[in-house]
Design a protein around this motif. Sequence first.
Motif, PDB file in Angstrom:
ATOM      1  N   VAL A   1       0.828  -1.216   0.000  1.00 52.42           N
ATOM      2  CA  VAL A   1       0.000   0.000   0.000  1.00 52.42           C
ATOM      3  C   VAL A   1       0.859   1.262   0.000  1.00 52.42           C
ATOM      4  CG1 VAL A   1      -1.971  -1.132   1.098  1.00 52.42           C
ATOM      5  CG2 VAL A   1      -0.234  -0.008   2.526  1.00 52.42           C
TER       6      VAL A   1
ATOM      7  N   GLN B   1      -7.090  -4.645  -3.876  1.00 56.99           N
ATOM      8  CA  GLN B   1      -6.550  -3.522  -4.638  1.00 56.99           C
ATOM      9  C   GLN B   1      -7.231  -3.454  -6.001  1.00 56.99           C
ATOM     10  OE1 GLN B   1      -2.221  -4.010  -4.724  1.00 56.99           O
ATOM     11  NE2 GLN B   1      -2.023  -2.397  -3.194  1.00 56.99           N
TER      12      GLN B   1
ATOM     13  N   VAL C   1      -3.850   3.232  -8.148  1.00 56.98           N
ATOM     14  CA  VAL C   1      -3.941   2.078  -7.253  1.00 56.98           C
ATOM     15  C   VAL C   1      -4.793   2.467  -6.050  1.00 56.98           C
ATOM     16  CG1 VAL C   1      -2.680   0.393  -5.874  1.00 56.98           C
ATOM     17  CG2 VAL C   1      -1.638   1.330  -7.955  1.00 56.98           C
TER      18      VAL C   1
ATOM     19  N   SER D   1      -6.574   0.834  -2.641  1.00 51.49           N
ATOM     20  CA  SER D   1      -6.503  -0.331  -1.763  1.00 51.49           C
ATOM     21  C   SER D   1      -7.494  -0.199  -0.619  1.00 51.49           C
ATOM     22  CB  SER D   1      -5.092  -0.495  -1.189  1.00 51.49           C
ATOM     23  OG  SER D   1      -4.104  -0.455  -2.194  1.00 51.49           O
TER      24      SER D   1
ATOM     25  N   CYS E   1      -5.333   5.592  -1.744  1.00 49.52           N
ATOM     26  CA  CYS E   1      -5.421   5.934  -3.156  1.00 49.52           C
ATOM     27  C   CYS E   1      -4.099   6.548  -3.603  1.00 49.52           C
ATOM     28  CB  CYS E   1      -6.561   6.921  -3.412  1.00 49.52           C
ATOM     29  SG  CYS E   1      -6.752   7.375  -5.149  1.00 49.52           S
TER      30      CYS E   1
END
Length: 587
Positions: A367, A531, A539, A541, A555
């Motif tokens: 992340v 994700q 991306v 998550s 984000c």
Amino acid sequence: MFKRAKLNIMSNIDQATQARIQQWLSPEYDSKTTALVQQLIDNNEETELIDSFYKELEFGTGGLRGIMGVGSNRINKYTIGKATQGLANYLKKQFPNTVLKVAVSYDSRNNSQTLGHLVADVFSANGILVYLFEELRPTPVLSYAVRHFGCQGGVMLTASHNPKEYNGYKAYWNDGGQLVAPHDKQVIEEVNAIESVSAIKFTRDENYIQLVKEDFDDLYINANKALSINPALVAQQKDLKIVYSPIHGTGITIVPKMLQAWGFENITIVEAQAEPNGNFPTVVYPNPEEEDAMSMAMQEGQRLDADIVMATDPDADRVGLAVKNTNGDFQLLNGNQIGSLLIHYVLSSKKAKNELKDNDYIVKTIVTSNLMTDISAAFGVKSYETLTGFKFIGEVMTARERTENYLVGGEESYGFLVGDLVRDKDAVNACAFMAEMTAFYCAQGKSLFEVLQDIYVEHGFYQEKLISLTKKGKAGAEEIQQMMQTLRENPPKQLGGIAVKEIRDYERKQSHILATSAITPIDLPKSDVLQFITVDGDVISARPSGTEPKIKFYCSVKEQLKDKADYDVVSAKLEEKVKNIMADIVK
């Protein structure tokens, strides 16, 4: 006597929870504990009873962590004692015919010292030699001690950056890293096998207690000082204006000494936050991620026109950083930005000295910003990715310590480590390197903010945002579970008007490409993380926190930055994009 009739009218309390409550009213628990439990029953505090007893505390990404109070799901002498007895039993099985040794430290939280001594009592009663810190010390110092003394394990009493109501128990293995699979689950099995408080050995044996005194700090500090990349330049910039706050935590015991040993002479401590205090009187949350927790340090930095402002959390494993922006105002950097700056500094400095090796590597979590990977790739340095939690970074370090060379690692939650002296995030080490990094660029007439902009021009402008939703108690845990289930069963096809092209489900250990329906395995342990990757490469998550009653949404978006003069325009564009994406997933 246990007032069964009164308890039975609490229709929402299941039988398993009632059985735990009844057990905690038995004579094997002390009278103070049973009185507190009975008081909850007499006052019909149904929600509190459920939350306190509906389960046993379990190891998450940061070990045991919970609200202090009575109950199987609370931090108290019995849950801590049981965890320690279980760990002691496990160590004996894993290291037979060995003189067992553990290190124990504690932070500034309410009851941390008492619980630290209780942990030492239980270990000593089991014939295990305990290196017990005489006074509070940070988590990374505990990790260093495990390795230095050749211990089989260690325990740190802390709840890290959680609110004052919390405390916790970080358990360490012989590599100085927190417990990972299979040890974490197997220790829990040992803990759960303890059916009676009478099985916990609470009676201290002084023959097995060895106090670790203040002079141990010098070993840790000198080992870190040897990692300095540009010591001569630090000597030239010894008057660098540094403002530091320990936010009422353990950092005060060693961060100033570390900075002074590094060669910095102009260090200002935020006096209102200097005294260790488990009530954290000047902040709501003792978390350097929070602007409120950093505000006093930033005000002092502005007053002094400082070059760098830093603050650490109560156990000094996380560090926040504020730097002057182009307007001369102090601006907080997030964990992704701090980690990217550190990686860029370490790699670029080593390259300039021709010290990069073919087997060097960096590590980040899933992340955490891909900017870190982009930077390492530009220097030809390998990068690894782990699940969330620095213990997994430590696991990578231990697995590769004989074949590869760890340089630096980081995670978005303000945890960093340069060099391999410990196996956990280390804010003391990071403070020294951030000061050195600032000095290095100051000598070039650059601020860290300007360096960050240069990195964005070279690698792309990454912008990230984290939204955390707090859901307390048993009902909150069930709500979080339902939110994750809904995302799995009805995943978004678009986020912020942008098509989702890939879904990575770390619980199912698979990646799904939507356009082709192709499914490929994910080579990481199972974890409750989802994700969503958009066609733009964004991306997003979602994961339940392993240390707090929260569900977190991350984000990360990216845009090209052709010139630093365009920074504000591109930043605003990315901010709007993040806002639209988060509006679709955080509901």
